[in-house]
Design a protein around this motif. Structure first.
Motif, mmCIF file in Angstrom:
data_model
loop_
_atom_site.group_PDB
_atom_site.id
_atom_site.type_symbol
_atom_site.label_atom_id
_atom_site.label_comp_id
_atom_site.label_asym_id
_atom_site.label_seq_id
_atom_site.Cartn_x
_atom_site.Cartn_y
_atom_site.Cartn_z
ATOM 1 N N VAL A 37 14.597 -21.989 110.708
ATOM 2 C CA VAL A 37 16.118 -22.298 110.759
ATOM 3 C C VAL A 37 17.043 -21.133 110.816
ATOM 4 C CG1 VAL A 37 17.631 -23.108 108.953
ATOM 5 C CG2 VAL A 37 15.646 -24.032 109.020
ATOM 6 N N VAL A 45 9.776 -36.142 100.958
ATOM 7 C CA VAL A 45 10.239 -35.156 101.752
ATOM 8 C C VAL A 45 9.164 -34.863 102.841
ATOM 9 C CG1 VAL A 45 11.200 -32.928 101.931
ATOM 10 C CG2 VAL A 45 11.658 -34.443 100.099
ATOM 11 N N ASN A 83 4.692 -27.472 100.175
ATOM 12 C CA ASN A 83 3.991 -26.888 98.716
ATOM 13 C C ASN A 83 3.243 -25.812 99.476
ATOM 14 O OD1 ASN A 83 4.034 -25.907 96.492
ATOM 15 N ND2 ASN A 83 2.228 -27.511 95.993
ATOM 16 N N ASP A 129 5.631 -32.958 98.077
ATOM 17 C CA ASP A 129 7.000 -33.797 97.810
ATOM 18 C C ASP A 129 6.878 -35.106 98.620
ATOM 19 O OD1 ASP A 129 9.431 -34.725 96.922
ATOM 20 O OD2 ASP A 129 9.973 -32.612 96.336
ATOM 21 N N VAL A 149 13.183 -27.971 107.661
ATOM 22 C CA VAL A 149 13.249 -27.316 106.400
ATOM 23 C C VAL A 149 12.579 -28.373 105.568
ATOM 24 C CG1 VAL A 149 15.002 -27.266 104.424
ATOM 25 C CG2 VAL A 149 15.888 -26.270 106.667
ATOM 26 N N MET A 150 12.720 -29.555 105.788
ATOM 27 C CA MET A 150 11.923 -30.736 104.585
ATOM 28 C C MET A 150 10.714 -30.375 104.818
ATOM 29 S SD MET A 150 14.472 -33.553 105.386
ATOM 30 C CE MET A 150 13.743 -34.979 104.679
ATOM 31 N N TRP A 168 9.513 -27.083 103.108
ATOM 32 C CA TRP A 168 9.797 -27.121 101.538
ATOM 33 C C TRP A 168 8.676 -28.173 100.994
ATOM 34 C CZ3 TRP A 168 11.180 -30.351 97.885
ATOM 35 C CH2 TRP A 168 11.479 -29.844 96.557
ATOM 36 N N GLU A 184 17.109 -29.338 112.464
ATOM 37 C CA GLU A 184 16.773 -28.247 111.635
ATOM 38 C C GLU A 184 16.459 -28.788 110.123
ATOM 39 O OE1 GLU A 184 20.519 -26.168 111.738
ATOM 40 O OE2 GLU A 184 20.245 -25.869 113.875
ATOM 41 N N MET A 185 17.171 -29.986 109.725
ATOM 42 C CA MET A 185 16.985 -30.517 108.365
ATOM 43 C C MET A 185 15.422 -30.798 108.425
ATOM 44 S SD MET A 185 19.152 -30.785 106.290
ATOM 45 C CE MET A 185 18.366 -31.271 104.869
ATOM 46 N N GLY A 230 21.499 -30.559 114.857
ATOM 47 C CA GLY A 230 21.311 -29.957 113.515
ATOM 48 C C GLY A 230 20.645 -30.759 112.705
ATOM 49 N N LEU A 231 20.231 -32.030 112.877
ATOM 50 C CA LEU A 231 19.343 -32.836 112.156
ATOM 51 C C LEU A 231 17.814 -32.377 112.213
ATOM 52 C CD1 LEU A 231 20.521 -36.463 112.694
ATOM 53 C CD2 LEU A 231 20.884 -34.880 110.662
ATOM 54 N N PHE A 268 11.965 -20.877 107.003
ATOM 55 C CA PHE A 268 12.807 -19.825 106.922
ATOM 56 C C PHE A 268 13.023 -19.035 108.564
ATOM 57 C CE2 PHE A 268 12.424 -18.917 102.209
ATOM 58 C CZ PHE A 268 13.509 -19.577 101.894
ATOM 59 N N LEU A 295 6.753 -22.665 104.244
ATOM 60 C CA LEU A 295 8.182 -21.887 103.903
ATOM 61 C C LEU A 295 8.542 -20.978 104.524
ATOM 62 C CD1 LEU A 295 9.951 -23.186 101.644
ATOM 63 C CD2 LEU A 295 9.148 -21.212 99.948
#
Lengths: 171, 420
Positions: B171, B103, B159, B100, B152-153, B156, B148-149, B145-146, B168, B164
């Protein structure tokens, strides 16, 4: 002048990403657009010189809720799926409800005196201190606050019950 | 105008502002330009500083593990990191199919930005800080907290199943360890009565590590976990999930995750010194701000060194151990410390107001230290009882007397279809 320009840009970003939240085809993209929209709201709080609310917006909504939503999306099977209609038969009900809510909020805010006030009308620390006192004042919001915490406690207990390993065997 | 020799930062800032004002710029524009330039200098400076951190980390890591570490390029191998940086600039960006794009490319930037944004509120001297936000401590948590974002990005957007899985794990760990960290951050706030970091430093007549030792230890442990370093490096366990969330990245994008990692390790030490070791405070730091900077860096270096020792000497936790430590150990202890401190500090301040300030600080610290010791002892005792009652889980098969190529017992075939 420059501040106004910044405000317009940030408001536009917030609104456009809010629109993308509902129109994005992939669920994951919708979640990420939601993060951007929430971030825009945090920036608007910062513009109003409400630093506490700006920081809490980032902490709670982006740091916790958005992460939770993304987890839920990633754990559902069809996250890569782009097929399927985005609207179902009841879409117009939702549209009417949303419009009614928007009109109600607009009417309520328009009637409120503070709507015309500029940022920083009251010092940030004074507002915060008042907020903190209200949270523990029984005549203000102490009871709703406690009810909310009981709700959270119930949710915690429920989550532990669901996740608990019941017969002591292999989960 | 501050004196250059006692307060070089203030001198430069004042001089710069005066120069712009003398050109006839309006004061508000000078403010905006000054802030933007300050942010740029701080970010660029911290990124260059990262080169030194990488060298220090490799050198100390080498010494701990009985190796030499980098020693070829430049004196003591000092320029090894520069050579590595140049190499990573020239590497190709490989973008796998199916990623993606937005992202995938945003994730490394976000994970560095989340660390550098922490530097905005750190008071380096009594006068030199980005912005002394009145919600400074909350800001530290929110910006954490950012990160973690970003993870995650990355996980994810790549691909890739391993990415992933790594995301997981990462996070799950970061979100869990945020809980004891936030609770332990409450203690400096409670003791100083402010969330401004500079105010917290100012009120440390006695370092908070003495009046809140449990919070200090918990903050240190959970911030190592937030950084994802050994012994909490489950998110990039090579033997289990290849490389973790950053597996599909190459070149500078991969490097960015590591810049974020190295900077984060130093930033943790910096925050620990500010919150618990008195920040820039020390003899003469009020008059000569430069001395305060030296004190802060000394404290930070010591904490950074301790962090590195932990990283290079402890083995990795299993995932269940990692979660147990967090939820059954750190979180209850932190809550106990908060409750004890809140009750005792309120009670003590009521009775001790007649004392002189110096004596008051000493007595208050002594009582809090005692209370902390009591909480720690009770908590450990309870934990010990719980652990003793539980059977130890068997995680390996029985040892066999002779090493034979004997197949392990395999469970019956799942109905997943034949393997071609």
């Amino acid at each position: 002048m420059i501040l106004q320009l910044f405000f317009i840009v940030i408001a536009a970003v917030t609104l456009i990403s809010a629109i993308f939240v509902v129109t994005a085809k992939r669920l994951m993209h919708a979640a990420l657009w939601l993060v951007l929209a929430l971030f825009g709201v945090a920036v608007l709080f910062a513009f109003l010189e409400a630093s506490f609310y700006a920081v809490v917006q980032v902490l709670v909504y982006i740091g916790a809720i958005a992460i939770l939503i993304i987890f839920a999306v990633m754990l559902t099977r069809r996250m890569m799926d782009e097929k399927g209609a985005q609207l179902n038969k009841g879409w117009w009900v939702a549209a009417v409800a949303a419009a009614a809510l928007f009109a109600g909020l607009l009417a309520a805010l328009g009637a409120w005196a503070g709507f015309q006030e500029g940022p920083g009308a009251a010092p940030d620390t004074a507002v915060l201190t008042q907020f903190g006192i209200d949270l523990v004042d029984p005549s203000k919001v102490a009871i709703p606050f406690e009810v909310a915490s009981i709700l959270l406690l119930a949710a915690l207990v429920g989550a532990i019950y669901i996740a608990a390993d019941k017969k002591g065997g292999k989960g | 105008m501050p004196n250059f020799w006692s307060d070089p930062f203030g001198f430069i800032i004042q001089g710069f502002n005066n120069l712009l004002l003398s050109w006839g710029w309006p004061a508000s524009t000078v403010q905006v330009v000054g802030d933007a330039l300050g942010a740029f200098v701080l970010v660029a400076g911290s990124l260059f500083f990262c080169l030194l951190l990488i060298w220090a980390e490799r050198k100390i890591g080498g010494r701990v593990q009985d190796r030499l570490g980098p020693n070829r390029v430049g004196p003591f191998g000092l320029f090894q990191a520069v050579a590595d940086m140049l190499k990573i600039f020239t590497k190709e960006f490989v973008t796998p199919t199916g990623v993606d794009k937005v992202v995938y490319n945003l994730a490394p930037i976000l994970s560095v930005a989340a660390v550098i944004m922490l530097w905005a509120v750190i008071p380096f001297t009594i006068t030199f800080y980005g912005n002394d936000l009145n919600v400074g401590v909350l800001y530290l948590v929110a910006v954490g907290g950012l990160a973690e974002m970003g993870i995650v990005m990355a996980g994810w957007g790549s691909n890739n199943k391993f990415a992933l899985l790594g995301a997981f794990r990462a996070v799950a760990q970061l979100v869990s360890y945020e809980v004891p960290m936030v609770i332990s951050l409450l203690l400096p706030v409670m003791l100083s009565g402010s969330m401004k970091l500079n105010e917290i430093v100012r009120s440390q007549d006695v370092w908070f590590i003495l009046s809140a030792p449990i919070a200090a230890i918990i903050f240190f442990i959970s911030s190592i976990a937030e950084n994802g370093r050994a012994p909490f490096d489950l998110m990039e366990a090579e033997s289990e999930i290849v490389a973790g969330f950053n597996i599909e990245y190459s070149g500078l994008k991969f490097g960015f995750f590591f810049v974020g990692d190295f900077l984060h390790a130093f930033t943790i030490a910096l925050l620990f010194s500010v919150l618990f070791l008195g920040g820039w405070r020390g003899p003469g730091a009020d008059q000569i701000p430069l001395l305060g900077f030296v004190y802060l860096m000394l404290k930070t270096t010591i904490m950074y060194f301790v962090g590195l020792l932990v990283r290079f000497s402890l083995p990795r936790f299993r995932i269940d151990q990692m979660m147990n430590i967090n939820w059954k150990m750190l979180t209850p202890l932190a809550l106990g410390a908060v409750i004890a401190t809140a009750l005792i500090d309120k009670g003590v301040s009521r009775f001790l107001v007649t004392l002189t300030p110096v004596l008051y600080a000493i007595v208050r610290t002594a009582i809090l230290l005692l209370a902390n010791a009591l909480v720690l002892w009770t908590g450990m005792d309870l934990m010990g009882n719980v652990l003793e009652r539980r059977e130890r889980r068997v995680v390996a098969i029985e040892p066999r007397p002779v090493a034979r190529p004997e197949p392990l017992p395999v469970e019956p075939e799942q109905s997943e279809g034949e393997v071609p």
